[in-house]
Design a protein around this motif. Sequence first.
Motif, PDB file in Angstrom:
ATOM      1  N   UNK A  99      -8.103  -8.609   3.793  1.00 26.50           N
ATOM      2  CA  UNK A  99      -7.765  -7.923   2.963  1.00 26.50           C
ATOM      3  C   UNK A  99      -5.732  -8.249   3.701  1.00 26.50           C
ATOM      4  N   UNK A 100      -5.460  -9.362   3.532  1.00 28.15           N
ATOM      5  CA  UNK A 100      -3.935  -8.840   4.614  1.00 28.15           C
ATOM      6  C   UNK A 100      -3.752 -10.085   3.357  1.00 28.15           C
ATOM      7  N   UNK A 101      -2.614  -9.026   2.264  1.00 29.11           N
ATOM      8  CA  UNK A 101      -2.214  -8.914   0.764  1.00 29.11           C
ATOM      9  C   UNK A 101      -1.005  -8.813   1.473  1.00 29.11           C
ATOM     10  N   UNK A 102      -0.124  -9.588   0.489  1.00 29.19           N
ATOM     11  CA  UNK A 102       1.296  -8.189  -0.627  1.00 29.19           C
ATOM     12  C   UNK A 102       1.552  -8.251  -1.282  1.00 29.19           C
ATOM     13  N   UNK A 103       2.493  -6.939  -1.855  1.00 23.65           N
ATOM     14  CA  UNK A 103       2.502  -6.972  -2.760  1.00 23.65           C
ATOM     15  C   UNK A 103       4.580  -7.032  -3.072  1.00 23.65           C
ATOM     16  N   UNK A 104       5.116  -7.645  -4.131  1.00 25.27           N
ATOM     17  CA  UNK A 104       6.450  -7.561  -4.210  1.00 25.27           C
ATOM     18  C   UNK A 104       7.440  -6.857  -5.994  1.00 25.27           C
ATOM     19  N   UNK A 105       7.840  -6.303  -5.848  1.00 23.83           N
ATOM     20  CA  UNK A 105       8.978  -5.328  -6.852  1.00 23.83           C
ATOM     21  C   UNK A 105      10.255  -6.116  -6.763  1.00 23.83           C
ATOM     22  N   UNK A 106      10.507  -7.049  -7.603  1.00 22.09           N
ATOM     23  CA  UNK A 106      11.538  -7.738  -8.157  1.00 22.09           C
ATOM     24  C   UNK A 106      12.342  -6.952  -9.228  1.00 22.09           C
TER      25      UNK A 106
ATOM     26  N   UNK B  97       2.925  -4.489   2.861  1.00 22.45           N
ATOM     27  CA  UNK B  97       2.095  -5.229   3.446  1.00 22.45           C
ATOM     28  C   UNK B  97       1.101  -4.799   4.256  1.00 22.45           C
ATOM     29  N   UNK B  98      -0.188  -4.900   3.852  1.00 18.75           N
ATOM     30  CA  UNK B  98      -1.578  -4.880   4.197  1.00 18.75           C
ATOM     31  C   UNK B  98      -1.683  -5.490   5.906  1.00 18.75           C
TER      32      UNK B  98
END
Length: 556
Positions: free
Chosen positions: A98-105, A157-158
């Motif tokens: 589950x160690x993933x992240x998301x990005x909004x640009x 961040x997870x």
Amino acid sequence: MDKLTILFAVVLFLRTASAATLGVVQTEGGRVQGQNIPLGPYRSMDVFKGIPFAAKPELLEKPKPHPGWDGVLEATQFADKCLQIDPSHTFSIGTEDCLYLNIWVPHGKQLSSDLPVMIWLYGGGFITGSTTDLMFDDYLYSGQEIADRGGVIIVSVGYRVGTLGFLSSGDSGLPGNYGLWDQHAAIAWVHRNIRSFGGDPENITLFGESAGGASVSFQSLSPYNKGLVRRAISQSGVALSPWAMSKNPRKVAEQVAEKVGCPTDEMMVACLKSTDAEILTIAAPQIQYGSPDSPGILSLLLLPVVDGDFLPDQPTNLFHNTADMDHLVGVNNMDGHIFTFQDIPSIGNKNQETPEEDVKRLLAAYTKEFGQAGFNVAFAEYSSTWESPPSQENIERTAVDIATDSSFLVPAQTAIYLHADNAGSGRTFSYLMTEPSGLGGPGRPFNYWLGSDHTDDLQYVFGKPFAVPTLYGDRQRDLSSYMIAYWTNFARTGNPNKGGLKVPVVWPEFTTSGHLFLDINAEMTDGSIGQDMRSRFVHLWSSILPSLPSDMNKAV
């Protein structure tokens, strides 16, 4: 030209006039491609979901670097939440990987570059939570509105929670803080990779709420983040909050061990590490609500610890590490309501009166470590404005104030004072949010006195009044625009008043002599500047009660 042709032409224009997309981005693990969302003429948003920042974590171990991947990773789906216990405490949900992240640009006419970066750490009492919590069929922590309106990159961040994130034996055998290490690994990943997404790695701001706010505080205090983090925003939670740090981790580990059939001697750690992750997750101590004698918020037990490594000392002794970080810290004026409502259910029942005795029992529970003398001093302070006999409103508001002060407001003010005392180049800003939610919830229909409850700030920071406009009015949209302006200005410059977005009131800096704060609501004026936030009660909890003679602190 008919209406359909005109509509088609407008849609085509919006698409062709949108900004360019980042396309495929090179990261240290490999290439990733997200989704480009047109937002209007010359405005678009690149969204990357589910980028791994660490490998699948080993059970009760620190995170390790991700091995990378071949080809192009299609980053268009959120990853599963970290393995955690469900609200009924009967089964587990989520996954270990589950160690993933998301990005909004956000982009304008041209690709963005050197944008401020804001990393979001979610709350959930360190036992639940995810980047994908829902609100009105919309992702609560979607970074789209705040990124677009504030001109910043948002990263969510997870991190591991519950037993997998915070189980500790209190020594080097099982040091704990795995969830904090996950957060740090994500921060370090962002610092190394965010330039490829148009971000400035030297201008990273952490922000979070509740356990996420406390996490932000822990990250800023840890020596491991020196040089990685420039600013920090803690909403309704700091490292000094009484529910944010484990006082007896060994006892909790032994309770979990007994539940899963492990010994509690020198073989305990090896046995726990060989236990199935889901079984370990379900063995988390249950949060107990429903009695003023045992406030639920104080039954959180799987928490960060002083491990001599990530947190080398008690938090109060680590504020020198924040000297050059800008801090913005605050609470909601009735943060304690949602918890008190569960401890004293009559507060949420218009057909049932709340006995004065329940408030005394609640206060006795919160002042337990200060004994009978502490209770007497505190009750005299909290009941000093009561009529004879006290009204129901006074009784219920006092119960909420007790929980808010002891669990949220006083710890936040203490952290603010410590940051200002240790400040070098770092600036300090303090706030109290007082705007009622207006969206319903426990006790709201008839408790007209209810102000800003725990989590009420989230919808405004993440722009829900714009994302789900049918559920909100102009007042809520005004407030959301104000908070987005203050938060993103602060991320850009370290000053919530400067950064490109107009604010309704100049927010004064908190200093060791001025003690100024901003009252955040939808109708802010120059009168929204306050001083010495609830100073009588800050003094009560931080100075008077702890200074009582130790022999008086014994419960009678």
